[in-house]
Motif scaffolding. Structure first.
Motif, short mmCIF file in Angstrom:
data_model
loop_
_atom_site.label_atom_id
_atom_site.label_comp_id
_atom_site.label_asym_id
_atom_site.label_seq_id
_atom_site.Cartn_x
_atom_site.Cartn_y
_atom_site.Cartn_z
N GLN A 63 106.26 53.12 -77.55
CA GLN A 63 106.30 54.58 -77.57
C GLN A 63 105.46 55.12 -78.73
OE1 GLN A 63 107.92 56.85 -79.87
NE2 GLN A 63 107.30 58.58 -78.63
N ILE A 64 105.55 54.47 -79.89
CA ILE A 64 104.78 54.91 -81.06
C ILE A 64 103.29 54.80 -80.79
CG2 ILE A 64 104.18 54.31 -83.44
CD1 ILE A 64 107.15 53.47 -83.78
N MET A 65 102.85 53.65 -80.27
CA MET A 65 101.41 53.46 -80.06
C MET A 65 100.89 54.34 -78.93
SD MET A 65 100.67 51.80 -82.55
CE MET A 65 98.93 52.06 -82.21
N ASP A 66 101.72 54.61 -77.94
CA ASP A 66 101.29 55.53 -76.90
C ASP A 66 101.07 56.93 -77.47
OD1 ASP A 66 100.88 56.22 -74.01
OD2 ASP A 66 102.59 57.51 -74.41
N SER A 67 101.95 57.35 -78.38
CA SER A 67 101.78 58.67 -79.00
C SER A 67 100.53 58.71 -79.86
CB SER A 67 103.02 59.05 -79.82
OG SER A 67 103.13 58.24 -80.98
N VAL A 68 100.22 57.58 -80.54
CA VAL A 68 99.00 57.51 -81.35
C VAL A 68 97.77 57.63 -80.47
CG1 VAL A 68 97.60 55.99 -82.79
CG2 VAL A 68 100.03 56.23 -83.26
N LEU A 69 97.74 56.88 -79.37
CA LEU A 69 96.58 56.92 -78.49
C LEU A 69 96.40 58.29 -77.85
CD1 LEU A 69 96.56 53.42 -76.77
CD2 LEU A 69 95.43 54.18 -78.85
N ARG A 70 97.50 58.92 -77.48
CA ARG A 70 97.38 60.27 -76.90
C ARG A 70 96.82 61.24 -77.93
NH1 ARG A 70 102.07 62.24 -76.07
NH2 ARG A 70 103.47 60.47 -76.35
N ALA A 71 97.21 61.07 -79.19
CA ALA A 71 96.70 61.97 -80.24
C ALA A 71 95.24 61.69 -80.55
CB ALA A 71 97.56 61.82 -81.50
N TYR A 72 94.85 60.41 -80.56
CA TYR A 72 93.50 60.05 -81.01
C TYR A 72 92.50 59.90 -79.87
CZ TYR A 72 94.93 59.54 -85.83
OH TYR A 72 95.35 59.80 -87.10
N MET A 73 92.97 59.75 -78.65
CA MET A 73 92.06 59.66 -77.50
C MET A 73 92.06 60.93 -76.66
SD MET A 73 92.60 55.87 -75.89
CE MET A 73 91.82 54.42 -76.60
N GLY A 74 93.15 61.69 -76.76
CA GLY A 74 93.34 62.79 -75.85
C GLY A 74 94.20 62.33 -74.68
#
Length: 456
Positions: A315-326
């Motif tokens: 969940q943490i890494m998915d939130s990071v990727l959504r923030a940094y990739m769009g």
């Protein structure tokens, strides 16, 4: 008294910014409560972007290994997972710790030796274990015992430093800080990664010293780490830094481990705030806050209070990727590799937290995912029952049986739900189906409920 704030701005600008910040107020049950419980969702503040083709190198404590696994599962190229070290791990249970680096100073050692392997002290940096059968202690790795002879360990270190050297070619670097309780080798003038075993201390009196790092120590280490990276890279630095949420297992100080751990996390978190504020290309991402503020039943593995659950890491890494990739690019990246990984993780987290309303909403938003993963149907049925919807519970279990008729669990649950709903004829029908199609399954179940249904 010094006047050195990490942030200074005019009152007019600050009031304007505060008015535009939707995340300014701490959540309350009546307002944004779902941002805190059961899963804390602090918002990252990206200053750069990550592209799907970017390579990643992660360095740090065991949480770095967790992040590597999640990123790999989400389809990114993770350079730090390439090293094959199976020949150096005497026990499978230790493999996960092998590459762990617990302090910024032990990470600095690896960078310096990767840049100049000839500067590594060699045999003077490893130790024979007096009571070990040809076992070697390398205080710079993540496990305490390696199989000898020393020549094999030193040959492996050459491979290891070459692998660490990939950090200078990686597009994005992830840094996780672990602990501030460290050990220092006075003879070599180097910080260790692991505490020296008692037998090594006794064999080398006066050589080792225990040190607790200060804020200034950590910040100086971060600045040195950054300087080495930028001096030996041919591309701009993009660095994501965090504090590992994993607590220390024990303290060497004369205090409660709870307070020792609180200091360790606080001082590193403060140093990272300063470091990110003053350094271009460095962002802090709040994985520590995500875990520390979440419901413990969700955040930690079921068997302890120290290791973050795999679903929480995802969940943490998915939130990071959504923030940094769009959102769109991150969603496509997931779709190309493991399309259901994040929804499966989220569903399991909500189920562990017994947050049935959110779980129902999550699964109802994408019903097809339940067809691909029948275990989610079982979770959705549990949510229906917990919310008092027995008709809905029966309907979703029937759907599960249609998708996976070979699984007796759906039939057994339909019998029980029918009994609780007062649908005796329906319960009898499914009881006979269970008896005829799963004769070797749960004889005690049939004996118990058969009597209440008057079915032989």
């Amino acid at each position: 008294m010094t006047d050195r704030p990490i942030h200074a701005q005019s009152a007019e600008d600050v009031l304007r910014i505060a008015g535009d910040n939707p995340w300014r107020k701490y959540p309350a049950p009546q307002s944004q409560g779902d941002r805190l419980y059961p899963i804390a969702r602090p918002r990252p503040r990206p200053s750069f972007a990550i592209a799907p083709g970017d390579s990643i190198y992660a360095m740090g404590s065991c949480f770095a290994r967790n992040l590597e696994g999640a990123l790999d599962q989400l389809g990114l190229e993770v350079l730090s997972r390439r090293l094959n070290y199976a020949d150096m791990v005497p026990e499978d249970r230790l493999a996960a710790n092998f590459l762990n680096k617990y302090s910024i100073h032990s990470m600095l050692n690896d960078l310096e030796w990767a840049l100049d392997p000839s500067s590594y002290p060699g045999e003077t940096a490893v130790f024979h274990l007096p009571r070990g059968a040809n076992m070697i202690f390398d205080p710079q790795l993540g496990i305490p015992k390696l199989p000898g002879p020393v020549a094999d360990v030193l040959a492996f270190k050459e491979r290891y430093f070459a692998s660490v050297g990939q950090i200078f070619q990686a597009d994005v670097i992830i840094l996780t800080l672990g602990y501030v309780e460290t050990w220092f080798d006075i003879g070599l003038g180097r910080y260790l990664n692991l505490a020296p075993p008692r037998q090594v201390v006794e064999a080398h009196p006066g050589r080792f010293e225990f040190r607790v790092l200060s804020y200034e120590d950590v910040l100086a280490g971060l600045r040195r780490f950054h300087a080495l990276l930028v001096a030996h890279r041919d591309r701009p630095l993009r660095l994501l830094a965090t504090v590992s949420p994993v607590p220390m297992a024990a303290t060497f100080r004369d205090c409660d481990v709870l307070t020792a751990n609180a200091y360790s996390k606080a001082v590193q978190r403060a140093a990272l705030e300063q470091f990110a504020a003053e350094t271009e290309g460095v962002d802090y991402f709040p994985s520590y806050e995500s875990v520390a503020l979440s419901d413990p039943a969700v955040a930690w593995r079921a068997d302890d209070y120290r290791h973050v659950s795999g679903d929480m890491v995802m969940q943490i890494m998915d939130s990071v990727l959504r923030a940094y990739m769009g959102e769109e690019v991150a969603a496509q990246t997931r779709e190309d590799t493991h399309p259901d990984a994040t929804i499966l993780a989220e569903a399991r987290l909500l189920s562990r937290a017994e947050n049935w309303t959110e779980l129902a909403a999550l699964l109802d938003a994408d019903p097809a995912v339940m067809d691909r993963h029948p275990n989610l149907i079982g979770m959705r049925a549990t949510a229906c029952k917990a919310l008092g919807d027995l008709d809905g519970c029966y309907a979703i279990l029937h759907r599960g049986h249609s998708i996976a008729p070979e699984q007796p669990g759906f039939v057994e649950r339909m019998v029980w739900v029918s009994v609780h709903a007062g649908e005796t004829l329906r319960a009898q029908q499914w009881f006979r189906y269970h008896r005829d199609n799963f004769p070797d399954r749960h004889a005690d179940f049939r004996a118990q409920i058969g009597a209440s249904l008057d079915v032989a």
